[in-house]
Scaffold this active site. Structure first.
Site, PDB file in Angstrom:
ATOM      1  CD  GLU A 101      -3.118   0.773   2.170  1.00 23.44           C
ATOM      2  OE1 GLU A 101      -3.573   1.731   2.794  1.00 23.44           O
ATOM      3  OE2 GLU A 101      -3.545  -0.395   2.307  1.00 23.44           O
ATOM      4  CG  ASP A 123      -2.441  -1.059   5.477  1.00 19.20           C
ATOM      5  OD1 ASP A 123      -1.300  -1.520   5.328  1.00 19.20           O
ATOM      6  OD2 ASP A 123      -2.676   0.057   5.971  1.00 19.20           O
ATOM      7  CE1 TYR A 177      -3.490  -2.160   8.944  1.00 16.45           C
ATOM      8  CE2 TYR A 177      -5.565  -2.744  10.002  1.00 16.45           C
ATOM      9  CZ  TYR A 177      -4.876  -2.117   8.964  1.00 16.45           C
ATOM     10  OH  TYR A 177      -5.570  -1.458   7.981  1.00 16.45           O
TER      11      TYR A 177
END
Length: 644
Positions: free
Chosen positions: A9, A111, A336
């Protein structure tokens, strides 16, 4: 045998993947937009590269904003590469790589979430490639996690429902924004500009989530503005115990007719009458209740709780906290961050000793980890449902540190603060509960009850490691009232009349607003609906901070830079008033959250795209028609003027 193409990303994430794949990204690679070895190619997006086209891409007549053109509901949606030279160049680079003859397999490494899926799918779809693809799903950027993610990558088609939800979310926001922003601007733009004394007719930006959040801020402000303080009274009695010879105070507890009655507010006259009636009478202790209270460690952080905590402790804007957390994630230091979950899964539990060993190497946490080792067997196990629960983990588990040892000297001040919050919240779950000794004494005079409370910390437990903002218990005393005896008579030395005043609700900070958005269900009276959407708030963990920032940037709210207190502007209030009188459901948190629930149902294969879009189109058509019919039904200027 051909090569594998890995698409991330962001460029920073590409570096982590390249490292695992044995590729060194050179300045020349950065310039051309990819790097490769004998068997692998790594490239990257800059976040979103492709977006939904504006209405005039469908028909030039839509360049003019006119009521008669609405609603605009495309039969097929058009997409365009974002109009930026760097973005266009990178898209062409990825497109060329995706269609290169020597590329056999593509790995989607964006992601692991709805927006990451959307970013990859749009690029793949518009590249013209038909190459097979796999999805790399990871929750941290450590070398080990990436290696495992590549090894266990699943066929991209297993994520089709996630992709469907992502596309529907984008279409939904486009339909809300394009249609409602246009109709409100056309019908009420001049009216709003007159109210706020702007020369040009106002463009009224309306969004599915944004307008609902603005409504929350305006409603709170109006509640505070219209609040009328009410004086009420209480009684404090000063006692001297007969046997233990202790001086202590007790608060009068007005008797409720029913257990469910709200707090009883007493008038001054009634309180004075009680004092007169009790003067000269003997008091007796009827109850001395001594208990040990165990306070468990707090749950792990999700993004909303992290943003709220950082806002309360450090006055950091929620957008800044997300930015810092994302960088810590990309530096492999935390998992994350864009997660709504506050527990970890059983498979992550196996990694915990490695994480603790990594933190042990950090001087800032060595002592805390040593204490955990002294406790013996880890307190958190598969059966510890408070912190480990596979059923509560969806896309990602809670935010925790990774095993990578952070170099704190290389961190800026705010990054240190956020990292420290995450680490200490994690370490705290391995400590025992904090233990308090609580005492409640009931002293009776006739049939009236006076209560005294005391609370002392016996064992700090997890509070050794995690600092909690201390708040004094209401009416708690430092007097050793545990020494008092049941049935002991007491002398009443004095009665004091306590004058109090009801207070309005507090204004939102951007931290408390984030939590309110996450917990939209509390606004819903219908229990069944509240249960249905309890996992769907207003917006998502990935978008909430950006929505608040946008409201500030377009001048609908103000955020005090020192206190982070959020207040609406006059323009923001005017827009909410217009929406309230024309399509008030747009301000309703349960309505907004129910759309989010619909997207979650697509993701979980509980409904179809066709059913969702049919409901969406019907709502847009019905509501645009309702707004069209609303013109002239109210005087906005007089309504807003009355508020100030």
């Amino acid at each position: 045998m051909g090569k594998s193409l890995y698409i991330t990303e962001k460029p920073s994430v590409a570096s982590s993947f390249a490292e695992v794949l044995g590729i060194k990204i050179t300045p020349r690679d950065r310039k051309r937009g990819f790097a490769e070895s004998d068997d692998s190619v790594v490239t990257w997006c800059f976040g979103h590269l492709i977006t939904l086209a504006l209405p005039d891409e469908y028909d030039p007549i839509y360049k003019q904003w006119r009521i008669e053109h609405l609603p605009i509901i495309p039969k097929e949606y058009k997409y365009v590469v974002i109009d930026n030279d760097g973005v266009k160049k990178q898209f062409e680079t990825i497109k060329a790589l995706m269609t290169r003859e020597d590329i056999d397999l593509i790995y989607a490494c964006t992601d692991s979430g709805r927006e990451g899926e959307y970013i990859y799918r749009l690029v793949y779809e518009h590249s013209g490639s038909a190459k097979p693809a796999k999805r790399v799903w990871i929750s941290s950027q450590t070398e080990e996690a990436i290696r495992e993610g590549i090894k266990n990558a699943k066929d991209i088609n297993e994520y089709n429902s996630l992709s469907d939800a992502a596309y529907c979310r984008a279409k939904e926001d486009w339909l809300f924004g394009m249609n409602f922003s246009r109709i409100y601007t056309c019908m009420y733009g001049r009216t709003v500009s007159n109210v706020v004394k702007e020369e040009k007719s106002s463009v009224i930006a309306v969004g599915r989530v944004m307008t609902c959040v603005l409504g929350l801020v305006v409603d709170r402000e109006q509640e505070i503005r219209n609040f009328v303080p009410k004086k009420h009274y209480g009684i404090t009695a000063s006692f001297l115990s007969g046997k233990s010879n202790l001086e202590y105070k007790g608060k009068w507890q007005p008797q409720k007719k029913d257990k469910d009655d709200e707090e009883k507010y007493i008038e001054k006259k009634e309180a004075e009458e009680v004092i007169e009636r009790l003067k000269g009478k003997v008091a007796q202790i009827k109850k001395v209740d001594i208990k040990k209270k165990r306070e468990q460690p707090p749950l792990l952080f999700n993004l909303a709780e992290l943003q709220s905590e950082a806002n309360k402790k450090f006055k950091l804007p929620v957008e800044k906290t997300l930015e810092i957390a994302q960088k810590l994630y990309e530096r492999k230091l935390i998992t994350y961050p864009r997660t709504d979950c506050r527990v970890i899964s059983t498979d992550v539990l196996a990694e915990v000793p490695k994480v603790l060993n990594g933190l042990f190497k950090n001087p800032d946490y060595k002592e805390n980890v040593s204490r955990i080792k002294e406790f013996g067997e880890l307190r958190v196990k598969k059966t510890t449902k408070r912190f480990v629960d596979d059923k509560k983990v969806t896309d990602h588990y809670a935010i925790i540190p990774t095993y990578v040892t952070a170099d704190m000297d290389k961190m800026d001040s705010n990054s240190k603060k956020i990292y420290d919050l995450i680490v200490k919240r994690f370490l705290a779950i391995f400590y025992p509960p904090a233990v308090y000794n609580t005492v409640r004494v009931e002293t009776h005079i006739d049939e009236e009850v006076f209560v005294s409370n005391a609370k002392t910390l016996e064992d700090p437990g997890w509070k050794e490691v995690y600092e909690v903002t201390s708040s004094k218990e209401d009416d708690a005393t430092n007097v050793p009232i545990h020494l008092l005896k049941k049935n002991e008579n007491c002398k009443v030395e004095a009665f004091d009349l306590d004058e109090k005043e009801t207070k309005p609700p507090s204004r939102y900070t951007d931290g408390s607003l984030i939590i309110t958005m996450e917990k939209a269900g509390k606004f819903i009276e219908d229990e069944e609906l509240r249960e249905q959407i309890k996992t769907s708030g207003i917006g998502t963990s990935a978008t909430r901070a950006g929505i608040i920032k946008k409201l500030k940037d377009i001048g609908y709210i103000n955020i005090n830079p020192k206190t982070q207190v959020v207040t609406p502007t006059v323009k923001g209030e005017a827009i909410v008033e217009v929406v309230r009188r024309t399509a008030k459901e747009l301000l309703n948190p349960s309505f907004t959250a129910s759309w989010e629930k619909g997207l979650a149902m697509i993701e979980n294969n509980e409904t179809t795209v066709e059913i969702f879009e049919e409901k969406l189109h019907k709502y847009i058509m019905r509501t645009i028609d309702k707004v069209k019919r609303s013109k002239g039904n109210f005087n906005l200027a007089s309504i807003i003027n009355r508020s100030y």
